[in-house]
Scaffold this motif. Structure first.
Motif, PDB file in Angstrom:
ATOM      1  N   LEU A 158       0.588  -1.023  -0.133  1.00  0.00           N
ATOM      2  CA  LEU A 158       0.033   0.032  -0.047  1.00  0.00           C
ATOM      3  C   LEU A 158       0.836   1.233   0.059  1.00  0.00           C
ATOM      4  O   LEU A 158       1.760   1.261   0.772  1.00  0.00           O
ATOM      5  N   ASP A 159       0.557   2.352  -0.805  1.00  0.00           N
ATOM      6  CA  ASP A 159       1.046   3.483  -0.928  1.00  0.00           C
ATOM      7  C   ASP A 159       0.377   4.550  -0.103  1.00  0.00           C
ATOM      8  O   ASP A 159       0.627   5.061   1.098  1.00  0.00           O
ATOM      9  N   VAL A 160      -1.117   4.772  -0.609  1.00  0.00           N
ATOM     10  CA  VAL A 160      -1.819   5.717   0.292  1.00  0.00           C
ATOM     11  C   VAL A 160      -3.230   5.053   0.070  1.00  0.00           C
ATOM     12  O   VAL A 160      -3.669   4.531  -0.709  1.00  0.00           O
ATOM     13  N   TRP A 161      -4.213   5.614   0.912  1.00  0.00           N
ATOM     14  CA  TRP A 161      -5.739   5.472   0.912  1.00  0.00           C
ATOM     15  C   TRP A 161      -6.169   6.492   0.288  1.00  0.00           C
ATOM     16  O   TRP A 161      -5.535   7.561   0.718  1.00  0.00           O
ATOM     17  N   VAL A 162      -7.430   6.420  -0.495  1.00  0.00           N
ATOM     18  CA  VAL A 162      -7.935   7.461  -0.865  1.00  0.00           C
ATOM     19  C   VAL A 162      -9.391   7.303  -0.678  1.00  0.00           C
ATOM     20  O   VAL A 162      -9.991   6.188  -0.878  1.00  0.00           O
ATOM     21  N   ALA A 163     -10.301   8.249  -0.098  1.00  0.00           N
ATOM     22  CA  ALA A 163     -11.405   8.098  -0.065  1.00  0.00           C
ATOM     23  C   ALA A 163     -12.205   9.172  -0.848  1.00  0.00           C
ATOM     24  O   ALA A 163     -11.905  10.259  -1.134  1.00  0.00           O
ATOM     25  N   GLN A 164     -13.203   8.749  -1.629  1.00  0.00           N
ATOM     26  CA  GLN A 164     -13.962   9.725  -2.538  1.00  0.00           C
ATOM     27  C   GLN A 164     -15.378   9.178  -2.340  1.00  0.00           C
ATOM     28  O   GLN A 164     -15.813   8.151  -2.151  1.00  0.00           O
ATOM     29  N   PRO A 165     -16.267  10.083  -2.513  1.00  0.00           N
ATOM     30  CA  PRO A 165     -17.716   9.765  -2.758  1.00  0.00           C
ATOM     31  C   PRO A 165     -18.242   9.234  -3.899  1.00  0.00           C
ATOM     32  O   PRO A 165     -17.458   9.385  -4.830  1.00  0.00           O
ATOM     33  N   MET A 166     -19.125   8.235  -3.940  1.00  0.00           N
ATOM     34  CA  MET A 166     -19.691   7.903  -5.228  1.00  0.00           C
ATOM     35  C   MET A 166     -21.312   8.103  -5.283  1.00  0.00           C
ATOM     36  O   MET A 166     -22.082   7.582  -4.084  1.00  0.00           O
ATOM     37  N   ALA A 167     -21.537   8.914  -6.225  1.00  0.00           N
ATOM     38  CA  ALA A 167     -23.046   9.194  -6.184  1.00  0.00           C
ATOM     39  C   ALA A 167     -23.845   8.019  -7.076  1.00  0.00           C
ATOM     40  O   ALA A 167     -23.332   7.391  -8.026  1.00  0.00           O
ATOM     41  N   ILE A 168     -24.907   7.562  -6.633  1.00  0.00           N
ATOM     42  CA  ILE A 168     -25.539   6.399  -7.125  1.00  0.00           C
ATOM     43  C   ILE A 168     -26.873   6.565  -7.609  1.00  0.00           C
ATOM     44  O   ILE A 168     -27.849   6.709  -6.785  1.00  0.00           O
ATOM     45  N   PRO A 169     -27.091   7.388  -8.884  1.00  0.00           N
ATOM     46  CA  PRO A 169     -28.537   7.783  -9.047  1.00  0.00           C
ATOM     47  C   PRO A 169     -29.653   6.683  -9.126  1.00  0.00           C
ATOM     48  O   PRO A 169     -29.422   5.479  -9.540  1.00  0.00           O
ATOM     49  N   LYS A 170     -30.456   6.851  -8.384  1.00  0.00           N
ATOM     50  CA  LYS A 170     -31.644   5.629  -8.218  1.00  0.00           C
ATOM     51  C   LYS A 170     -32.980   6.457  -8.239  1.00  0.00           C
ATOM     52  O   LYS A 170     -33.409   7.582  -7.849  1.00  0.00           O
TER      53      LYS A 170
ATOM     54  N   SER B 178     -10.473   8.055  -9.433  1.00  0.00           N
ATOM     55  CA  SER B 178     -11.785   8.509 -10.052  1.00  0.00           C
ATOM     56  C   SER B 178     -11.818   7.599 -11.353  1.00  0.00           C
ATOM     57  O   SER B 178     -12.962   7.030 -12.010  1.00  0.00           O
ATOM     58  N   ALA B 179     -10.718   7.567 -12.166  1.00  0.00           N
ATOM     59  CA  ALA B 179     -10.854   6.777 -13.403  1.00  0.00           C
ATOM     60  C   ALA B 179     -11.039   5.279 -13.136  1.00  0.00           C
ATOM     61  O   ALA B 179     -11.914   4.836 -14.026  1.00  0.00           O
ATOM     62  N   ALA B 180     -10.601   4.707 -12.206  1.00  0.00           N
ATOM     63  CA  ALA B 180     -10.972   3.120 -11.870  1.00  0.00           C
ATOM     64  C   ALA B 180     -12.514   2.982 -11.505  1.00  0.00           C
ATOM     65  O   ALA B 180     -12.905   2.096 -11.631  1.00  0.00           O
ATOM     66  N   ALA B 181     -12.682   4.133 -10.585  1.00  0.00           N
ATOM     67  CA  ALA B 181     -14.248   3.906 -10.173  1.00  0.00           C
ATOM     68  C   ALA B 181     -15.221   4.180 -11.365  1.00  0.00           C
ATOM     69  O   ALA B 181     -16.148   3.435 -11.228  1.00  0.00           O
ATOM     70  N   GLY B 182     -14.967   5.085 -12.466  1.00  0.00           N
ATOM     71  CA  GLY B 182     -15.937   5.086 -13.343  1.00  0.00           C
ATOM     72  C   GLY B 182     -15.917   4.102 -14.244  1.00  0.00           C
ATOM     73  O   GLY B 182     -17.088   3.595 -14.640  1.00  0.00           O
ATOM     74  N   LEU B 183     -14.725   3.353 -14.326  1.00  0.00           N
ATOM     75  CA  LEU B 183     -14.757   2.137 -15.255  1.00  0.00           C
ATOM     76  C   LEU B 183     -15.298   0.925 -14.581  1.00  0.00           C
ATOM     77  O   LEU B 183     -16.114  -0.074 -15.168  1.00  0.00           O
ATOM     78  N   SER B 184     -15.033   0.923 -12.971  1.00  0.00           N
ATOM     79  CA  SER B 184     -15.720  -0.388 -12.237  1.00  0.00           C
ATOM     80  C   SER B 184     -17.180  -0.024 -12.214  1.00  0.00           C
ATOM     81  O   SER B 184     -17.681  -1.235 -12.150  1.00  0.00           O
ATOM     82  N   VAL B 185     -17.876   1.115 -12.424  1.00  0.00           N
ATOM     83  CA  VAL B 185     -19.184   1.131 -12.297  1.00  0.00           C
ATOM     84  C   VAL B 185     -19.759   0.717 -13.481  1.00  0.00           C
ATOM     85  O   VAL B 185     -20.897  -0.126 -13.347  1.00  0.00           O
ATOM     86  N   GLN B 186     -19.082   0.539 -14.658  1.00  0.00           N
ATOM     87  CA  GLN B 186     -19.369  -0.104 -15.998  1.00  0.00           C
ATOM     88  C   GLN B 186     -19.192  -1.196 -15.905  1.00  0.00           C
ATOM     89  O   GLN B 186     -20.002  -2.180 -16.469  1.00  0.00           O
TER      90      GLN B 186
END
Length: 410
Positions: free
Chosen positions: A112-124, A344-352
């Protein structure tokens, strides 16, 4: 059982040569075997593997129905759907040990290098999703209807993958039934600190890529936990200049943006790797100054480092951060914050590709189980010794993937 796994594998890696598919299958199997040890029953471990493979292989939305259709047709698919639905929404297995095991596995495969915390919006739409309501998406700066979650991401030179999650319930009925009400900021910070504590990994810095999160309360909680933190701060946040040689000393509290503008003559160029263009480097102007966060409790008053980044010398700083790592070079701190772009890039692709946002239902435990298994699926894709030949825009990690020590010996 072997037939089920083979069927899911073929859809996951359709068109990939058999030898490379076998390596990828082995990576998934090894990861599942390592992280599902807390599931006491064999049938639960098998359901977990099926679900992970379904997330990797199902086309379109990663619903339980689509996952089940990979496991059979007709009555077989119906039975699989009912079994998987119970496994996710109505079973009693605990997701926390799986998240901890995932963190431990990743820590061995790619330190591990660093932890990153980000919000994720989930439209419903509608009223049938746990925690759904009118929420604010801080990354887009707008309201939306749906869920707001916080992801805690493990990052290393070769792996960027989520490990922990917390769903912001606000004033929804689930909040009263499961835990005391917590605000947006408290929810985010609690999710981060719980993930770090349960991971069992050595302490590493946390990048809080959540707009305006670096308040006095947040910084105090990280100080009490003895976890170094870099957090985004509001341009209007009030701070005290502590260096008598700098403008603003003795003037009382000043807005963070004004403090940085007063020392813009100290800006230095900092180069950093462009996350969207492998091998390319970009340059920002950066200035840093020691400040104090006002606190009515004298014992909690301490210096932090305020630093800002300018994309244009003639404009205001575009990003403002504070950190308790006051002796760290500002250039290194800026490069640390750029890890958030990789997330952010990984999250966007993981959503898909993995279906992080695809759970539907009023079950809060069901939501946690889904995102936990989706995190395992995301990690499996990152840790494949030889990745399937996907287009560059579909690569969850743009750097070379490391081999897990046990894979390297095969």
């Amino acid at each position: 059982m072997n037939t089920t796994i083979s069927s899911a594998s073929s859809s996951t890696y359709q068109g990939v040569p058999a030898g490379r598919r076998k390596l990828a299958d082995e990576a998934v199997e090894e990861l599942c075997a390592a992280v599902f040890t807390s599931l006491r029953r064999k049938d639960q471990r098998e359901r977990g593997r099926q679900y992970v493979r379904g997330l990797l292989g199902a086309e379109g939305r990663k619903s339980i129905r689509n996952i089940a259709q990979q496991l059979g047709a007709g009555a077989g698919a119906t039975a699989a759907e009912q079994s998987l639905h119970h496994f996710i929404a109505a079973s009693t297995w605990d997701w926390q040990p799986i998240r901890a095991a995932l963190a431990q596995y990743l820590g061995q495969a790619a330190p591990l290098d660093v932890w990153v915390a980000q919000p994720m919006a989930i439209p419903k739409g509608g009223e049938h999703s746990v925690g759904a309501g009118h929420r604010f998406d801080p990354h887009r700066g707008q309201m939306f209807r749906g869920q707001q979650a916080f992801g805690m991401w493990f990052t290393s030179p070769g792996v960027v993958t989520p490990v922990g999650w917390r769903l912001f319930l606000g004033e929804e009925p689930e909040a009263a039934q499961t835990e005391s009400y917590e605000g947006y900021e408290e929810c985010a910070v609690t999710g981060v600190l719980d993930t770090l504590r349960e991971s069992g990994l050595a302490t590493r810095p946390v990048v809080l890529d959540i707009r305006d999160i670096a308040t006095r309360a947040t910084l105090n909680r990280f100080a009490e936990a003895r976890v170094p933190v870099v957090g985004r701060i509001s341009p209007e946040a009030r701070l005290l200049v502590t260096d008598p040689r700098l403008p603003g000393f003795g003037a009382g509290t000043l807005a963070a943006r004004d403090i940085l503008q007063n020392v813009r003559g100290l800006r230095m160029p900092v180069q950093w790797a462009a996350p969207d263009a492998p091998g390319a480097r970009r340059t920002s102007l950066v200035a840093a100054v020691r400040v104090m966060v006002p606190d009515p409790a004298p014992g909690r008053r301490r210096e932090v480092l305020l630093f800002g980044e300018w994309e244009s010398a003639r404009r205001l700083p575009t990003q403002l951060w504070v950190t308790d790592m006051v002796r760290t070079d500002p250039g290194a701190l800026v490069r640390m914050t750029k890890t958030a772009h990789q997330v952010s890039a990984a999250a966007g692709l993981s959503v898909q590709e993995i279906g992080l946002r695809d759970f539907s239902g009023r079950s809060l435990p069901g939501w946690h189980r889904h995102v936990t298994l989706a995190s395992v699926a995301h990690a499996a894709r990152c840790l494949e010794p030889v990745a399937p030949p996907l287009p560059a825009r579909h690569s969850l990690v743009r750097r070379p993937r490391p081999q897990h020590p046990t894979l390297a010996t095969r």
